[in-house]
Design a protein around this motif. Structure first.
Motif, PDB file in Angstrom:
ATOM      1  N   ALA A 114      33.773 118.615 -52.863  1.00 58.38           N
ATOM      2  CA  ALA A 114      33.703 119.901 -52.239  1.00 58.38           C
ATOM      3  C   ALA A 114      32.193 119.909 -51.709  1.00 58.38           C
ATOM      4  CB  ALA A 114      33.950 120.444 -52.827  1.00 58.38           C
ATOM      5  N   GLN A 115      31.116 119.710 -52.358  1.00 59.29           N
ATOM      6  CA  GLN A 115      29.562 119.851 -52.141  1.00 59.29           C
ATOM      7  C   GLN A 115      28.993 119.937 -51.261  1.00 59.29           C
ATOM      8  OE1 GLN A 115      30.772 119.343 -54.567  1.00 59.29           O
ATOM      9  NE2 GLN A 115      29.646 120.670 -56.454  1.00 59.29           N
ATOM     10  N   VAL A 116      29.429 117.852 -50.707  1.00 58.49           N
ATOM     11  CA  VAL A 116      29.124 116.616 -49.966  1.00 58.49           C
ATOM     12  C   VAL A 116      29.627 117.557 -48.236  1.00 58.49           C
ATOM     13  CG1 VAL A 116      29.201 114.862 -48.278  1.00 58.49           C
ATOM     14  CG2 VAL A 116      28.303 115.616 -50.938  1.00 58.49           C
ATOM     15  N   LEU A 117      31.571 117.922 -48.172  1.00 59.11           N
ATOM     16  CA  LEU A 117      32.363 118.544 -47.824  1.00 59.11           C
ATOM     17  C   LEU A 117      31.372 120.315 -46.921  1.00 59.11           C
ATOM     18  CD1 LEU A 117      34.993 118.801 -45.618  1.00 59.11           C
ATOM     19  CD2 LEU A 117      35.747 119.711 -47.733  1.00 59.11           C
ATOM     20  N   GLU A 118      31.089 120.675 -47.438  1.00 56.82           N
ATOM     21  CA  GLU A 118      30.348 121.561 -47.446  1.00 56.82           C
ATOM     22  C   GLU A 118      29.375 121.519 -46.736  1.00 56.82           C
ATOM     23  OE1 GLU A 118      29.842 126.780 -48.406  1.00 56.82           O
ATOM     24  OE2 GLU A 118      29.582 125.319 -50.385  1.00 56.82           O
ATOM     25  N   ARG A 119      28.098 120.324 -47.135  1.00 58.63           N
ATOM     26  CA  ARG A 119      27.143 120.877 -46.198  1.00 58.63           C
ATOM     27  C   ARG A 119      27.320 120.239 -44.606  1.00 58.63           C
ATOM     28  NH1 ARG A 119      25.104 116.587 -49.350  1.00 58.63           N
ATOM     29  NH2 ARG A 119      25.908 115.163 -49.013  1.00 58.63           N
ATOM     30  N   GLU A 120      28.633 119.221 -44.784  1.00 59.62           N
ATOM     31  CA  GLU A 120      29.065 118.259 -43.351  1.00 59.62           C
ATOM     32  C   GLU A 120      29.776 119.432 -42.262  1.00 59.62           C
ATOM     33  OE1 GLU A 120      30.353 113.585 -44.226  1.00 59.62           O
ATOM     34  OE2 GLU A 120      30.860 115.018 -45.402  1.00 59.62           O
ATOM     35  N   LYS A 124      25.350 122.258 -37.690  1.00 59.72           N
ATOM     36  CA  LYS A 124      25.471 123.152 -36.149  1.00 59.72           C
ATOM     37  C   LYS A 124      25.679 122.352 -35.339  1.00 59.72           C
ATOM     38  CE  LYS A 124      22.070 124.315 -32.657  1.00 59.72           C
ATOM     39  NZ  LYS A 124      20.756 125.149 -32.381  1.00 59.72           N
ATOM     40  N   GLY A 125      25.876 121.117 -35.316  1.00 61.77           N
ATOM     41  CA  GLY A 125      26.672 120.868 -34.364  1.00 61.77           C
ATOM     42  C   GLY A 125      28.421 120.007 -34.586  1.00 61.77           C
ATOM     43  N   TYR A 126      29.067 121.006 -35.271  1.00 61.74           N
ATOM     44  CA  TYR A 126      30.619 120.210 -36.061  1.00 61.74           C
ATOM     45  C   TYR A 126      31.290 121.461 -35.244  1.00 61.74           C
ATOM     46  CZ  TYR A 126      34.562 120.698 -39.125  1.00 61.74           C
ATOM     47  OH  TYR A 126      35.243 119.995 -39.711  1.00 61.74           O
ATOM     48  N   ARG A 127      32.740 120.328 -35.185  1.00 60.46           N
ATOM     49  CA  ARG A 127      33.428 121.371 -33.811  1.00 60.46           C
ATOM     50  C   ARG A 127      35.239 121.171 -35.437  1.00 60.46           C
ATOM     51  NH1 ARG A 127      29.637 123.039 -32.448  1.00 60.46           N
ATOM     52  NH2 ARG A 127      28.825 122.746 -30.065  1.00 60.46           N
ATOM     53  N   VAL A 128      35.289 122.395 -34.831  1.00 59.02           N
ATOM     54  CA  VAL A 128      36.715 122.947 -36.672  1.00 59.02           C
ATOM     55  C   VAL A 128      37.914 122.346 -35.579  1.00 59.02           C
ATOM     56  CG1 VAL A 128      36.606 125.219 -35.446  1.00 59.02           C
ATOM     57  CG2 VAL A 128      37.490 124.086 -37.885  1.00 59.02           C
ATOM     58  N   GLN A 129      38.523 121.204 -36.419  1.00 60.57           N
ATOM     59  CA  GLN A 129      39.815 121.381 -36.269  1.00 60.57           C
ATOM     60  C   GLN A 129      40.686 120.970 -37.486  1.00 60.57           C
ATOM     61  OE1 GLN A 129      42.192 120.257 -33.296  1.00 60.57           O
ATOM     62  NE2 GLN A 129      40.307 121.662 -32.645  1.00 60.57           N
ATOM     63  N   PRO A 130      42.081 121.224 -37.830  1.00 63.45           N
ATOM     64  CA  PRO A 130      42.073 120.856 -39.214  1.00 63.45           C
ATOM     65  C   PRO A 130      41.832 119.440 -39.990  1.00 63.45           C
ATOM     66  CG  PRO A 130      44.129 121.669 -37.215  1.00 63.45           C
ATOM     67  CD  PRO A 130      43.009 121.189 -36.249  1.00 63.45           C
ATOM     68  N   MET A 131      41.808 119.801 -41.021  1.00 66.72           N
ATOM     69  CA  MET A 131      41.298 119.043 -41.895  1.00 66.72           C
ATOM     70  C   MET A 131      42.642 118.101 -42.852  1.00 66.72           C
ATOM     71  SD  MET A 131      38.076 117.201 -43.308  1.00 66.72           S
ATOM     72  CE  MET A 131      36.967 118.457 -42.856  1.00 66.72           C
ATOM     73  N   ASP A 341      51.093 125.785 -35.585  1.00 62.93           N
ATOM     74  CA  ASP A 341      49.390 125.829 -34.714  1.00 62.93           C
ATOM     75  C   ASP A 341      48.437 126.580 -35.099  1.00 62.93           C
ATOM     76  OD1 ASP A 341      50.037 124.227 -32.194  1.00 62.93           O
ATOM     77  OD2 ASP A 341      51.219 125.929 -31.560  1.00 62.93           O
ATOM     78  N   LEU A 342      47.569 125.904 -36.490  1.00 61.77           N
ATOM     79  CA  LEU A 342      46.829 126.656 -37.483  1.00 61.77           C
ATOM     80  C   LEU A 342      45.730 127.285 -36.998  1.00 61.77           C
ATOM     81  CD1 LEU A 342      47.185 123.392 -40.502  1.00 61.77           C
ATOM     82  CD2 LEU A 342      48.316 126.038 -39.891  1.00 61.77           C
ATOM     83  N   ASP A 343      45.358 128.170 -37.043  1.00 66.22           N
ATOM     84  CA  ASP A 343      43.947 129.090 -36.533  1.00 66.22           C
ATOM     85  C   ASP A 343      42.462 128.277 -36.732  1.00 66.22           C
ATOM     86  OD1 ASP A 343      42.817 130.785 -34.890  1.00 66.22           O
ATOM     87  OD2 ASP A 343      43.220 132.360 -36.331  1.00 66.22           O
ATOM     88  N   CYS A 344      42.295 128.220 -35.742  1.00 64.01           N
ATOM     89  CA  CYS A 344      40.805 126.740 -35.710  1.00 64.01           C
ATOM     90  C   CYS A 344      39.631 128.628 -35.273  1.00 64.01           C
ATOM     91  CB  CYS A 344      40.102 126.433 -34.556  1.00 64.01           C
ATOM     92  SG  CYS A 344      41.388 124.900 -35.275  1.00 64.01           S
ATOM     93  N   GLY A 345      40.054 129.373 -34.887  1.00 63.12           N
ATOM     94  CA  GLY A 345      38.792 130.694 -34.525  1.00 63.12           C
ATOM     95  C   GLY A 345      38.742 131.424 -35.707  1.00 63.12           C
ATOM     96  N   GLN A 346      39.248 131.162 -36.832  1.00 65.01           N
ATOM     97  CA  GLN A 346      38.771 131.805 -37.817  1.00 65.01           C
ATOM     98  C   GLN A 346      37.614 131.258 -38.461  1.00 65.01           C
ATOM     99  OE1 GLN A 346      41.335 134.437 -40.541  1.00 65.01           O
ATOM    100  NE2 GLN A 346      43.114 133.148 -39.238  1.00 65.01           N
ATOM    101  N   PHE A 347      37.098 130.114 -38.119  1.00 65.91           N
ATOM    102  CA  PHE A 347      35.996 129.469 -38.569  1.00 65.91           C
ATOM    103  C   PHE A 347      34.581 130.037 -38.824  1.00 65.91           C
ATOM    104  CE2 PHE A 347      32.967 126.018 -38.602  1.00 65.91           C
ATOM    105  CZ  PHE A 347      33.309 125.473 -39.959  1.00 65.91           C
ATOM    106  N   ARG A 348      34.251 129.983 -40.177  1.00 65.51           N
ATOM    107  CA  ARG A 348      32.990 130.588 -39.875  1.00 65.51           C
ATOM    108  C   ARG A 348      32.151 130.631 -40.973  1.00 65.51           C
ATOM    109  NH1 ARG A 348      36.181 135.375 -41.104  1.00 65.51           N
ATOM    110  NH2 ARG A 348      35.380 136.163 -42.674  1.00 65.51           N
TER     111      ARG A 348
END
Length: 360
Positions: A114-120, A124-131, A341-348
């Motif tokens: 979980a800690q490694v995942l949070e770091r990834e 800055k360049g991470y683009r969200v899509q469903p995990m 269709d899951l919501d990717c717009g809330q990622f922050r």
């Protein structure tokens, strides 16, 4: 019938296989010989062994056009459920372990995943899509009760408003309904529960340490009752053994509250082929010839076809008939599309103690 190496000095209770095919990258092979001293009363039980691993990366990326996701997190290597048909068994060879009994008993846990995942996902360049969770081995297998890695991963994804799709047959997922229901209210989660058969005796033989079919349907009801979208995962379908149950499984899943349904044909990659055929001959000998005959008809004459798309559905008349049966039943029962269709717009990034507060 495949001739697989089995250790006569050990016995296993509720395991998918006793076979120990050598890892394919191993330069050495093992042979067991009875020296006359292996008395039945001295035969030890096979016990579970869990080792810890610190991963450098938590996310596994793929570009497969038929998977529906491009990223996943796997918290465990090996799976105690012991499903004889599991397509992930060959991955144990990369660890120098056998895809047979080792896969079920010599497990690897990644406690800081979980800690490694949070770091990834915080880069800055991470683009969200469903995990995707549970794509290789089940995150909610029995050892999760002690290690709680799946729950910590869910908490990170929830904190970041990161959408997630889940595949599991483990009853432990009910423990995490609090997180999942909260994510469901934000349209961030889709949970898939695997049901392969409604026959408890067959399920116990194929999936010796997984919950019974009735228990899995109860998981679907619990998830649906908490407002969590549930997907029935009907796979693998085994021609000549479980395919006649397709309509009944779909109805049972819908009655329990599943909104969508997905299915896949039995896959026999690598060492799984010999392990599954050995299991067939020992546990369902009257079905063995029919199962392999139908499977080869659906695989272009081979035991397995790894081609994209074809690997999940097969080909030929029998495969087309099975697909039509399932599609008509899904329509009749009112199943919706496979994935919401899951919501990717809330990622922050979640706020942390000491962070600078926003002016607005």
């Amino acid at each position: 019938m495949p001739d697989l190496l089995k250790d006569p000095t050990r016995r296993a209770r509720a395991r998918g296989t006793l076979a120990q095919p050598a890892p394919r990258f191993d330069a050495q092979s093992r042979h067991y010989e009875n020296d006359g001293w292996d008395l039945p009363d001295d035969t030890p039980d096979v016990t579970r062994e869990v080792r810890l691993e610190e991963p450098r990366s938590a996310i596994s990326w793929n570009q497969s056009p038929d998977l529906g996701f491009d990223r996943a997190v796997n918290a465990y290597r090996g799976c105690e459920h012991g499903c004889i048909y599991c397509y992930a068994r060959p991955t144990h060879a990369y660890l120098g372990l056998s895809p047979g009994l080792d896969f079920e008993t010599r497990l690897i846990a990644r406690p800081n995943a979980a800690q490694v995942l949070e770091r990834e996902i915080g880069r800055k360049g991470y683009r969200v899509q469903p995990m995707a969770l549970g794509t290789n081995t089940d995150l909610w297998q029995p050892i999760e009760a002690q290690h709680r890695i799946a729950r910590s991963i869910l908490q990170v994804l929830s904190d970041w408003n990161h959408p997630v799709t889940i595949t599991t047959r483990g009853a432990l997922i009910e423990r995490d309904i609090d997180i999942l229901s909260d994510m469901a209210r934000r349209n961030l989660v889709d949970v898939g529960i695997t049901v392969t058969t409604l026959d408890p005796a067959l399920a116990r033989a194929m999936e010796p340490r997984a919950p019974t079919p009735a228990r899995r349907l109860a998981i679907i009801r619990a998830m649906a009752g908490a407002g969590i979208p549930v997907r029935l995962m009907m796979g693998p379908i085994i021609p000549g053994l479980t395919d006649h149950e397709a309509e009944a499984i779909l109805k049972a899943g819908r009655d329990a509250g599943a909104r969508s349904a997905w299915w896949a044909l039995l896959r026999l990659p690598g060492e799984v082929n010999a392990l599954f055929q050995d299991w067939l001959h020992e546990n369902r000998p009257n079905h063995a010839a029919k199962v392999m005959k139908l499977l080869r008809e659906m695989r272009g004459g081979r035991d397995y076809d790894p081609a994209f798309h074809a690997r999940f559905r097969g080909q030929g008349a029998y495969a087309e008939l099975l697909a039509q049966r399932i599609e008509k039943t899904r329509t009749r029962l009112g199943y919706t599309k496979i994935h919401p269709d899951l919501d990717c717009g809330q990622f922050r990034k979640p706020p942390r103690a000491g962070d600078q507060l926003s002016l607005f």
